[in-house]
Design a protein around this motif. Structure first.
Motif, PDB file in Angstrom:
ATOM      1  N   ILE A   1     -48.213 -79.858 -54.011  1.00  0.00           N
ATOM      2  CA  ILE A   1     -48.040 -78.567 -53.672  1.00  0.00           C
ATOM      3  C   ILE A   1     -48.981 -77.434 -54.443  1.00  0.00           C
ATOM      4  CG2 ILE A   1     -46.436 -76.780 -53.197  1.00  0.00           C
ATOM      5  CD1 ILE A   1     -44.212 -78.826 -53.230  1.00  0.00           C
TER       6      ILE A   1
ATOM      7  N   GLU B   1     -40.996 -68.751 -61.020  1.00  0.00           N
ATOM      8  CA  GLU B   1     -40.136 -69.593 -60.400  1.00  0.00           C
ATOM      9  C   GLU B   1     -41.267 -70.300 -59.214  1.00  0.00           C
ATOM     10  OE1 GLU B   1     -37.207 -70.470 -60.448  1.00  0.00           O
ATOM     11  OE2 GLU B   1     -36.678 -68.963 -62.016  1.00  0.00           O
ATOM     12  N   LEU B   2     -42.193 -69.509 -58.928  1.00  0.00           N
ATOM     13  CA  LEU B   2     -43.384 -70.226 -57.813  1.00  0.00           C
ATOM     14  C   LEU B   2     -44.074 -71.188 -58.639  1.00  0.00           C
ATOM     15  CD1 LEU B   2     -44.705 -66.866 -56.346  1.00  0.00           C
ATOM     16  CD2 LEU B   2     -43.668 -68.547 -55.078  1.00  0.00           C
TER      17      LEU B   2
ATOM     18  N   LYS C   1     -42.778 -73.140 -61.156  1.00  0.00           N
ATOM     19  CA  LYS C   1     -42.073 -74.349 -61.088  1.00  0.00           C
ATOM     20  C   LYS C   1     -42.000 -75.072 -59.938  1.00  0.00           C
ATOM     21  CE  LYS C   1     -38.562 -72.203 -63.725  1.00  0.00           C
ATOM     22  NZ  LYS C   1     -37.185 -71.872 -63.873  1.00  0.00           N
ATOM     23  N   GLY C   2     -42.160 -74.276 -58.605  1.00  0.00           N
ATOM     24  CA  GLY C   2     -42.055 -75.034 -57.352  1.00  0.00           C
ATOM     25  C   GLY C   2     -43.449 -75.520 -56.819  1.00  0.00           C
ATOM     26  N   CYS C   3     -44.295 -75.890 -57.854  1.00  0.00           N
ATOM     27  CA  CYS C   3     -45.566 -76.315 -57.272  1.00  0.00           C
ATOM     28  C   CYS C   3     -46.449 -77.005 -58.378  1.00  0.00           C
ATOM     29  CB  CYS C   3     -46.572 -75.421 -56.582  1.00  0.00           C
ATOM     30  SG  CYS C   3     -47.007 -73.864 -57.740  1.00  0.00           S
ATOM     31  N   ASP C   4     -47.356 -77.779 -58.070  1.00  0.00           N
ATOM     32  CA  ASP C   4     -47.845 -78.403 -59.060  1.00  0.00           C
ATOM     33  C   ASP C   4     -49.246 -77.621 -59.630  1.00  0.00           C
ATOM     34  OD1 ASP C   4     -47.308 -81.449 -58.691  1.00  0.00           O
ATOM     35  OD2 ASP C   4     -47.551 -80.627 -56.534  1.00  0.00           O
TER      36      ASP C   4
END
Lengths: 200, 200
Positions: free
Chosen positions: A3, A87-88, A90-93
């Motif tokens: 991601i 947060e963004l 942490k949600g992606c690579d």
């Protein structure tokens, strides 16, 4: 599944253009989906005007469309605060932060990036004037010296992106070969990203 | 993979409570994840205070956490417009619209629902006073007569939900058996939803 998320400190810095062209690059290797989370729905409109080599999903339908995807590119609203950025990230690579070579953007970027800390992000200089103008490279050096991780690739400004948006295609697929040349920038950027996310 | 989305015409109608208790119900049968897309982050806070029998994911990290989920419950911000409602409905197997038995809520609900048209949604009466009060059942009949699909189940008001929120548990897991009784409402609702999404 990998991601990458694209977000930006301000509007008009080539965020959706970057999302579309990175999704184009990765669609050459992976089953790719672009999730349009920008309330302007730029990517969705781009797709509706023509044909893109990957699916663009409305964020409100993302969960339903994402199954089977090997590579996800997420376009987000601009102007995240530092909490959002964390947060963004942490949600992606990898979080990609396009920025124009504009001295006014530098200070807020340095401040927010300080808060983000160790997150897996890279700044990207976009909409740079072609040589001999050096604003893009100067900004890149300033960011580096400020401790901001920044891509080597600089994406140049070209009218090709407007044509591509109008035709609903990536710049790679335009018939005019001079306009197509700018595709090299995103191709180079895509390779850089491959190295970052597979080297992690 | 099944997806249900919870949204509401106003705040304070038990939207996040409904999301948490439906996720609890479905976690008894499926690998379940709740995606918290409400800027108040009520579900995330609930989870942080105690222990819920499913994962709660920040919407900004949803893509990363969703892989492997068999059942997804999405909590969204309140006050969607009719365009949002349509897009949300397309993105899930069932859209659940909690509403308090409040005559002021009826008119906006009828108007928005008219725009949503054929979408796969159901209204849910929540926070109803216990019998002999009949406001909940009256509202349910009004909705039905207005052409709004509405669940048979009515979720009653009880202090148990506040206790559950404080303890970070679903009401099912409270030690006080009188407070636990309200769990029957969501259990009944869960069964109704199973029938709707598997009958489709």
């Amino acid at each position: 599944m990998k991601i990458i998320t694209i977000t930006g400190y301000k509007g008009g810095v080539g965020k959706s253009t970057t999302a579309i062209h990175l999704a184009t690059y990765f669609s050459e290797f992976y089953q790719t989906i672009l999730i349009d989370g920008d309330p302007n729905r730029t990517a969705l409109s781009w797709a509706e005007r023509g044909s893109l080599p990957f699916t663009v999903a409305d964020e409100r339908q993302a969960m339903k469309q994402v199954s089977g995807a090997e590579f996800i590119v997420i376009d987000t609203p601009a102007r995240p605060n530092s909490d959002d950025l964390k947060e963004l990230a942490k949600g992606c690579d990898l979080l990609v932060l396009p920025t124009a070579p504009d001295i006014l953007s530098l200070q807020p970027m340095l401040e927010t990036a300080k808060d983000v800390g160790e997150a897996n992000y890279r700044a990207l200089i976009t909409i740079a004037l072609p040589p001999p103008n050096k604003d893009g490279e100067t900004m890149r050096q300033d960011l580096k010296e400020g401790g901001i991780p920044v891509f080597n690739t600089i994406v140049r400004r070209t009218v090709g992106y407007q044509r591509a948006a109008l035709e609903g295609k990536p710049i790679r697929d335009l018939s005019d070969s001079r306009l197509r040349a700018a595709w090299q920038d995103y191709k180079k950027l895509g390779k850089e990203i491959q190295e970052v996310i597979h080297g992690r």
